[in-house]
Design an enzyme around this catalytic site. Structure first.
Site, PDB file in Angstrom:
ATOM      1  CB  VAL A 109      -0.724   0.172   0.881  1.00 52.34           C
ATOM      2  CG1 VAL A 109      -0.226  -0.075   2.817  1.00 52.34           C
ATOM      3  CG2 VAL A 109      -1.920   1.307   1.003  1.00 52.34           C
ATOM      4  CB  SER A 110       0.936   4.500   0.800  1.00 52.70           C
ATOM      5  OG  SER A 110       1.062   6.212   0.327  1.00 52.70           O
ATOM      6  CD1 TRP A 111       8.203   4.611   0.444  1.00 53.42           C
ATOM      7  CD2 TRP A 111       8.196   3.272   1.366  1.00 53.42           C
ATOM      8  NE1 TRP A 111       9.343   4.897   0.760  1.00 53.42           N
ATOM      9  CE2 TRP A 111       9.467   3.496   1.559  1.00 53.42           C
ATOM     10  CE3 TRP A 111       7.642   1.279   1.898  1.00 53.42           C
ATOM     11  CZ2 TRP A 111      10.334   2.125   1.149  1.00 53.42           C
ATOM     12  CZ3 TRP A 111       8.419   0.759   2.526  1.00 53.42           C
ATOM     13  CH2 TRP A 111      10.716   0.874   2.402  1.00 53.42           C
ATOM     14  N   GLY A 113       3.142  -0.125  -1.772  1.00 56.36           N
ATOM     15  CA  GLY A 113       3.095  -0.096  -2.680  1.00 56.36           C
ATOM     16  C   GLY A 113       3.874  -0.349  -4.130  1.00 56.36           C
ATOM     17  CB  THR A 135       1.180   2.321  -5.104  1.00 54.66           C
ATOM     18  OG1 THR A 135       2.248   2.722  -4.881  1.00 54.66           O
ATOM     19  CG2 THR A 135       0.840   1.298  -5.661  1.00 54.66           C
TER      20      THR A 135
END
Length: 285
Positions: A109-111, A113, A135
């Protein structure tokens, strides 16, 4: 729903481990499932401690869920030296080796990802399916709202609960009613740990290798995400051959937690489908 708790049963708690791998002590969590399905390796967002993965450990009872606090995050001591994305992926591989895991499905998730993409490229033979949430492809991305990004770059959101709650909706685009629950669940990262996470992705992009990823991939994006706009999901879907895009209507950056009841069945369905599917031309769900 509070992170890591459900109203119907006792929480499924992880086993905590504290290995030293490559000279770096880590806090590792393993939610042990029945073992009927492939384990999930989870990469968290920047500055986020592993407690935020509790809804995943609660939900995926047919498989193990493995995650760890990055150096300087949660209860992992700060690293001595900066690191790059490939080194963080190697660290994750060594965690899997330490506990005897071979092939895994990967979720980020996000970073995290971005890290999931790096891991899938670097250790493609050890990855079954890939799931990317909120992401982007890194440096080549459609940026979020400037006010949200300015707050994201500073660890104050982890250090000052009042600041987080005041700016929660503007930062994440999620329901402000979950701000207090989120604030209770987070542990402040060290300044060095947070800075090194930022530096790890400086100049990084997955664009050159995404077209060569062979893994079935589920891309999940919120259409109210102030940090990673939905357009980035369309970029990923265009670049990854076997990919599908699921749009969380009204979802902000934290939909994996705030909309867990909605998004976990989507992931379970994806993981339970046959290994191959025709990604090209598959519509956004």
């Amino acid at each position: 729903m509070p992170v890591g708790k459900t109203p119907s049963h006792t929480p499924h708690l992880p086993k905590m481990r504290y290995p030293t791998i490559g000279g770096q002590k880590l806090r590792v969590a393993i939610w042990e499932g029945s073992g009927r399905a492939r384990p999930i390796l989870f990469f968290n967002g920047i500055g986020a401690n592993l407690e935020l993965a509790a809804p995943l450990g609660e939900a995926f009872t047919d498989r193990d869920v493995i995650t760890f606090d990055m150096p300087g995050i949660g209860k992992s001591p700060a690293p001595r030296w900066p690191y790059r994305a490939w080194q963080a992926a190697r660290l994750a591989r060594k965690v899997l080796d330490e506990y005897g895991y071979d092939e895994v499905d990967v979720l980020g998730v996000s970073w995290g990802g971005a890290m999931a993409q790096q891991f899938a490229m670097q250790y493609r033979a050890r990855v079954g399916k890939l799931m990317l949430a909120a992401t982007s492809a890194g440096m080549v991305m459609v940026p979020g709202k400037p006010k949200a990004l300015s707050k994201l770059a500073h660890p104050r959101r982890y250090l000052d609960p009042a600041y987080l709650m005041r700016n929660f909706e503007q930062l994440y685009g999620d329901d402000p009613n979950m701000a207090e629950t989120h604030a209770i669940s987070i542990l402040p990262p060290t300044a060095r740990g947070y800075m090194f996470q930022l530096l790890a992705m400086a100049g990084w992009t997955s664009v050159p290798f995404l077209p060569f990823l062979p893994h079935p991939t589920l891309i999940m994006m919120g259409d109210r995400d102030n940090i990673v706009p939905l357009a980035n999901g369309h970029i990923l879907k265009t670049l990854i051959p076997q990919s599908r895009l699921h749009v969380v209507k009204g979802g902000g950056h934290l939909f994996l937690v705030s909309r867990a009841d909605e998004i976990i069945p989507v992931m379970q369905d994806f993981l339970d489908t046959p290994e191959e599917f025709e990604g090209a031309g598959a519509p956004a769900l």
